[in-house]
Design an enzyme around this catalytic site. Structure first.
Site, PDB file in Angstrom:
ATOM      1  N   THR A   1     -26.407  31.064  65.585  1.00 21.32           N
ATOM      2  CA  THR A   1     -27.384  30.484  66.509  1.00 21.32           C
ATOM      3  C   THR A   1     -27.095  30.839  67.967  1.00 21.32           C
ATOM      4  OG1 THR A   1     -28.068  28.350  67.427  1.00 21.32           O
ATOM      5  CG2 THR A   1     -25.945  28.379  66.351  1.00 21.32           C
ATOM      6  N   ASP A   2     -28.157  30.844  68.778  1.00 17.98           N
ATOM      7  CA  ASP A   2     -27.967  31.064  70.222  1.00 17.98           C
ATOM      8  C   ASP A   2     -27.292  29.866  70.892  1.00 17.98           C
ATOM      9  OD1 ASP A   2     -30.065  29.225  70.211  1.00 17.98           O
ATOM     10  OD2 ASP A   2     -31.367  30.378  71.535  1.00 17.98           O
ATOM     11  N   GLU A   3     -27.176  28.732  70.165  1.00 15.43           N
ATOM     12  CA  GLU A   3     -26.538  27.548  70.773  1.00 15.43           C
ATOM     13  C   GLU A   3     -25.083  27.810  71.116  1.00 15.43           C
ATOM     14  OE1 GLU A   3     -27.209  23.642  69.517  1.00 15.43           O
ATOM     15  OE2 GLU A   3     -29.323  23.993  69.107  1.00 15.43           O
TER      16      GLU A   3
ATOM     17  N   TYR B   1     -22.172  20.449  66.446  1.00 14.95           N
ATOM     18  CA  TYR B   1     -22.889  21.498  65.694  1.00 14.95           C
ATOM     19  C   TYR B   1     -22.605  22.880  66.287  1.00 14.95           C
ATOM     20  CZ  TYR B   1     -26.669  24.673  64.453  1.00 14.95           C
ATOM     21  OH  TYR B   1     -27.373  25.785  64.055  1.00 14.95           O
TER      22      TYR B   1
ATOM     23  N   SER C   1     -19.107  24.038  65.823  1.00 12.46           N
ATOM     24  CA  SER C   1     -18.799  24.439  64.445  1.00 12.46           C
ATOM     25  C   SER C   1     -19.371  25.831  64.141  1.00 12.46           C
ATOM     26  CB  SER C   1     -19.335  23.412  63.441  1.00 12.46           C
ATOM     27  OG  SER C   1     -20.750  23.490  63.361  1.00 12.46           O
ATOM     28  N   LYS C   2     -20.538  26.127  64.713  1.00  9.12           N
ATOM     29  CA  LYS C   2     -21.135  27.448  64.469  1.00  9.12           C
ATOM     30  C   LYS C   2     -20.316  28.525  65.194  1.00  9.12           C
ATOM     31  CE  LYS C   2     -24.429  28.256  62.385  1.00  9.12           C
ATOM     32  NZ  LYS C   2     -24.689  28.439  60.914  1.00  9.12           N
TER      33      LYS C   2
HETATM   34  P1  NAD Z   1     -31.731  23.360  57.021  1.00 12.39           P
HETATM   35  O1  NAD Z   1     -30.994  22.138  57.470  1.00 12.39           O
HETATM   36  O2  NAD Z   1     -33.203  23.317  56.889  1.00 12.39           O
HETATM   37  O3  NAD Z   1     -31.158  23.850  55.604  1.00 12.39           O
HETATM   38  C1  NAD Z   1     -29.787  23.895  55.320  1.00 12.39           C
HETATM   39  C2  NAD Z   1     -29.628  24.148  53.821  1.00 12.39           C
HETATM   40  O4  NAD Z   1     -28.213  24.261  53.554  1.00 12.39           O
HETATM   41  C3  NAD Z   1     -30.147  23.002  52.937  1.00 12.39           C
HETATM   42  O5  NAD Z   1     -30.870  23.523  51.855  1.00 12.39           O
HETATM   43  C4  NAD Z   1     -28.895  22.305  52.467  1.00 12.39           C
HETATM   44  O6  NAD Z   1     -29.037  21.668  51.203  1.00 12.39           O
HETATM   45  C5  NAD Z   1     -27.891  23.449  52.425  1.00 12.39           C
HETATM   46  N1  NAD Z   1     -26.509  22.984  52.576  1.00 12.39           N
HETATM   47  C6  NAD Z   1     -26.011  22.161  53.537  1.00 12.39           C
HETATM   48  N2  NAD Z   1     -24.712  21.945  53.315  1.00 12.39           N
HETATM   49  C7  NAD Z   1     -24.366  22.650  52.210  1.00 12.39           C
HETATM   50  C8  NAD Z   1     -23.167  22.828  51.500  1.00 12.39           C
HETATM   51  N3  NAD Z   1     -22.019  22.222  51.871  1.00 12.39           N
HETATM   52  N4  NAD Z   1     -23.153  23.646  50.415  1.00 12.39           N
HETATM   53  C9  NAD Z   1     -24.300  24.270  50.016  1.00 12.39           C
HETATM   54  N5  NAD Z   1     -25.479  24.109  50.647  1.00 12.39           N
HETATM   55  C10 NAD Z   1     -25.518  23.311  51.733  1.00 12.39           C
HETATM   56  O7  NAD Z   1     -31.259  24.501  58.016  1.00 12.39           O
HETATM   57  P2  NAD Z   1     -32.097  25.709  58.664  1.00 12.39           P
HETATM   58  O8  NAD Z   1     -32.801  25.212  59.857  1.00 12.39           O
HETATM   59  O9  NAD Z   1     -32.826  26.395  57.588  1.00 12.39           O
HETATM   60  O10 NAD Z   1     -30.890  26.630  59.179  1.00 12.39           O
HETATM   61  C11 NAD Z   1     -30.325  27.633  58.328  1.00 12.39           C
HETATM   62  C12 NAD Z   1     -29.247  28.381  59.086  1.00 12.39           C
HETATM   63  O11 NAD Z   1     -29.808  28.993  60.250  1.00 12.39           O
HETATM   64  C13 NAD Z   1     -28.102  27.508  59.604  1.00 12.39           C
HETATM   65  O12 NAD Z   1     -26.907  28.227  59.437  1.00 12.39           O
HETATM   66  C14 NAD Z   1     -28.408  27.299  61.071  1.00 12.39           C
HETATM   67  O13 NAD Z   1     -27.225  27.097  61.810  1.00 12.39           O
HETATM   68  C15 NAD Z   1     -29.065  28.625  61.408  1.00 12.39           C
HETATM   69  N6  NAD Z   1     -30.035  28.593  62.514  1.00 12.39           N
HETATM   70  C16 NAD Z   1     -31.060  27.669  62.510  1.00 12.39           C
HETATM   71  C17 NAD Z   1     -32.002  27.704  63.534  1.00 12.39           C
HETATM   72  C18 NAD Z   1     -33.157  26.726  63.576  1.00 12.39           C
HETATM   73  O14 NAD Z   1     -33.894  26.711  64.560  1.00 12.39           O
HETATM   74  N7  NAD Z   1     -33.368  25.910  62.554  1.00 12.39           N
HETATM   75  C19 NAD Z   1     -31.891  28.657  64.564  1.00 12.39           C
HETATM   76  C20 NAD Z   1     -30.824  29.557  64.541  1.00 12.39           C
HETATM   77  C21 NAD Z   1     -29.909  29.522  63.501  1.00 12.39           C
HETATM   78  O1  DAU Z   2     -31.302  27.271  69.248  1.00 13.02           O
HETATM   79  C1  DAU Z   2     -31.124  27.342  67.868  1.00 13.02           C
HETATM   80  C2  DAU Z   2     -30.939  25.949  67.313  1.00 13.02           C
HETATM   81  O2  DAU Z   2     -32.207  25.324  67.388  1.00 13.02           O
HETATM   82  C3  DAU Z   2     -30.407  25.915  65.887  1.00 13.02           C
HETATM   83  O3  DAU Z   2     -29.116  26.434  65.861  1.00 13.02           O
HETATM   84  C4  DAU Z   2     -30.391  24.481  65.335  1.00 13.02           C
HETATM   85  O4  DAU Z   2     -30.037  24.492  63.972  1.00 13.02           O
HETATM   86  C5  DAU Z   2     -31.779  23.902  65.482  1.00 13.02           C
HETATM   87  O5  DAU Z   2     -31.765  22.547  65.081  1.00 13.02           O
HETATM   88  C6  DAU Z   2     -32.254  23.997  66.933  1.00 13.02           C
HETATM   89  O6  DAU Z   2     -31.464  23.143  67.798  1.00 13.02           O
HETATM   90  P1  DAU Z   2     -32.157  22.298  68.961  1.00 13.02           P
HETATM   91  O7  DAU Z   2     -31.286  21.163  69.291  1.00 13.02           O
HETATM   92  O8  DAU Z   2     -32.602  23.175  70.082  1.00 13.02           O
HETATM   93  O9  DAU Z   2     -33.480  21.850  68.152  1.00 13.02           O
HETATM   94  P2  DAU Z   2     -34.260  20.466  68.055  1.00 13.02           P
HETATM   95  O10 DAU Z   2     -35.521  20.750  67.321  1.00 13.02           O
HETATM   96  O11 DAU Z   2     -33.405  19.352  67.573  1.00 13.02           O
HETATM   97  O12 DAU Z   2     -34.622  20.172  69.579  1.00 13.02           O
HETATM   98  C7  DAU Z   2     -35.366  21.114  70.342  1.00 13.02           C
HETATM   99  C8  DAU Z   2     -35.486  20.543  71.756  1.00 13.02           C
HETATM  100  O13 DAU Z   2     -36.320  19.381  71.711  1.00 13.02           O
HETATM  101  C9  DAU Z   2     -34.166  20.088  72.343  1.00 13.02           C
HETATM  102  O14 DAU Z   2     -34.170  20.343  73.745  1.00 13.02           O
HETATM  103  C10 DAU Z   2     -34.160  18.580  72.097  1.00 13.02           C
HETATM  104  C11 DAU Z   2     -35.638  18.216  72.182  1.00 13.02           C
HETATM  105  N1  DAU Z   2     -36.050  17.079  71.341  1.00 13.02           N
HETATM  106  C12 DAU Z   2     -35.734  17.102  70.009  1.00 13.02           C
HETATM  107  C13 DAU Z   2     -36.102  16.066  69.195  1.00 13.02           C
HETATM  108  C14 DAU Z   2     -35.720  16.083  67.732  1.00 13.02           C
HETATM  109  C15 DAU Z   2     -36.801  16.031  71.882  1.00 13.02           C
HETATM  110  O15 DAU Z   2     -37.105  16.031  73.088  1.00 13.02           O
HETATM  111  N2  DAU Z   2     -37.150  15.001  71.063  1.00 13.02           N
HETATM  112  C16 DAU Z   2     -36.811  14.954  69.741  1.00 13.02           C
HETATM  113  O16 DAU Z   2     -37.165  13.951  69.063  1.00 13.02           O
END
Ligand code: NAD
Ligand code: DAU
Length: 341
Positions: A125-127, A150, A153-154
């Site tokens: 992730t870009d985080e 989070y 950990s990433k």
């Molecule tokens: P998500 O939370 O929707 O899905 C996570 C999946 O992993 C679930 O199906 C869950 O059951 C499984 N999982 C969790 N713990 C596990 C374990 N111990 N063993 C096996 N399976 C397990 O997540 P997502 O949003 O699809 O993100 C997927 C990946 O992409 C993550 O690595 C996240 O860090 C990365 N990522 C997410 C975003 C975003 O915006 N959502 C952006 C950049 C990177």
């Molecule tokens: O940037 C990549 C990341 O994006 C991924 O690595 C993470 O897995 C993914 O969850 C996401 O993280 P963010 O914290 O940016 O996403 P989230 O959707 O939780 O929040 C997006 C923005 O919106 C953030 O600035 C917090 C704000 N927010 C979020 C929620 C849930 C609100 O203002 N209100 C809310 O209720």
């Protein structure tokens, strides 16, 4: 090609599994998922009868299960999506986040080394770059500066994955994507939460002043980028994946209200997230130069598709918004409006 996809029942992993079989990126896809609160087999219904698809329910921290799978299946590549992915949950309870994201990644890397898996894509992730001051954009050499359990950990798991290339010559590449949105996203994240609350005429909780900036990437574009790295990415390298669409949160929320025909009075300002990163910004230049990938879906189109999907799939949302979800919602939001006042 035979792929093991971890986290294939989650939001992004399930999109990758569906695309991999639909577009024949692989003949066989093995979905390895623990099915935590975020894992949902409804997300892969489209492929459940596909002859090349199989599902294994296991924890990526379970050494025996992971080693057994790699020994029996000899996959050509592991695409590692599984994670605890929500920043707010990581703030309330960091334990499972560190366990899955760090220990789980370690378990997979060790098993991949032992069973000589030819390729390993670690999805990150870009985080990990933390808040980036304007006008800068993080490239892959930008310093790591993590704010939440989070993101820490990433970052830890990224470094571990890269060390397996340096030390053991495991063929690892790391991808770092910006904020994804699209169908099947768990309604704890900004866009699906705001869409589903708007459709139910519920308050839309905006943290702090709502001026935090995120770069929005349509989920299919992310998956295509991960596949491009699998096909053409260099070993031991990191690739940023961004959507070229930076917007303040409040602007995203207003667009959702406009598109759903709901009033702005639904917006509720609530206390800010502790350690909230102000701005994420990254450049894709390396990935585009080396693989030709670029995002195909612009934000207006992607948001419309997404809203339409949530409109048509309110039953999917309703099934999620039950016991565990309500408990988290109360924990995260109940006193927040009062804290701000
Ligand atoms: P998500 O939370 O929707 O899905 C996570 C999946 O992993 C679930 O199906 C869950 O059951 C499984 N999982 C969790 N713990 C596990 C374990 N111990 N063993 C096996 N399976 C397990 O997540 P997502 O949003 O699809 O993100 C997927 C990946 O992409 C993550 O690595 C996240 O860090 C990365 N990522 C997410 C975003 C975003 O915006 N959502 C952006 C950049 C990177
Ligand atoms: O940037 C990549 C990341 O994006 C991924 O690595 C993470 O897995 C993914 O969850 C996401 O993280 P963010 O914290 O940016 O996403 P989230 O959707 O939780 O929040 C997006 C923005 O919106 C953030 O600035 C917090 C704000 N927010 C979020 C929620 C849930 C609100 O203002 N209100 C809310 O209720």
């Amino acid at each position: 090609m035979k792929l093991v996809v971890t986290g294939g029942a989650g939001f992004i992993g399930s999109c990758f599994v569906r695309l991999a079989l639909r577009e024949r990126w692989a003949e066989q896809v093995i979905n390895l998922d623990k099915l935590t609160y975020a894992g949902n087999l409804e997300n892969v219904t489209e492929v459940s009868d596909h002859p090349g698809y199989s599902f294994v329910q296991a924890d990526i921290c379970d050494e025996d299960a992971v080693n057994r799978l790699f020994a029996t299946e000899s996959p050509d590549a592991v695409i590692h999506f599984a994670a605890e992915s929500h920043v707010d949950r990581s703030i309330h309870s960091p334990d499972p986040v560190i366990r899955t994201n760090v220990n789980g990644t370690f378990t997979l890397l060790e098993a991949a080394r032992r069973h000589r898996v030819p390729r390993f894509i670690h999805v990150s992730t870009d985080e990990v770059y933390g808040s980036v001051d304007p006008p800068h954009e993080a490239d892959e050499g930008y310093p790591l500066h993590t704010s939440s359990p989070y993101s820490a950990s990433k970052a830890g798991s990224d470094l571990l994955a890269l060390s397996y290339h340096t030390t053991y010559k495991l063929n690892v590449s790391v991808t770092r994507a910006s904020n994804n949105y699209g169908p099947f996203q768990f309604p704890e994240k900004l866009i699906p939460l705001m869409i589903s609350n708007a459709l139910e005429d519920k308050p839309l909780p905006v943290y702090g002043d709502g001026q935090q900036v995120r770069d929005w990437l349509y989920v299919e574009d992310h998956c295509r980028a991960v596949f491009a790295v699998l096909e053409k990415g260099a070993l031991g390298e990191i690739y940023n994946i961004g959507g070229n669409c930076s917007l303040p949160n409040i602007e995203v929320v207003r667009r959702i209200l406009k598109a759903t025909g709901k009033p702005e009075s639904l917006i509720t300002r609530v206390a800010d997230r502790p350690g909230h990163d102000r701005r994420y910004a990254l450049t894709n230049a390396k990935l585009t130069r080396q693989t030709g990938w670029h995002p195909r879906v612009n934000f207006d189109t992607g948001l419309m598709n997404t809203i339409e999907w949530y409109r048509r799939n309110q039953e999917w949302v309703r099934r999620i918004k039950t016991g565990e979800y309500r408990h988290f919602y109360e924990l995260n939001y109940t006193n927040r409006a009062r804290e701000l006042a």
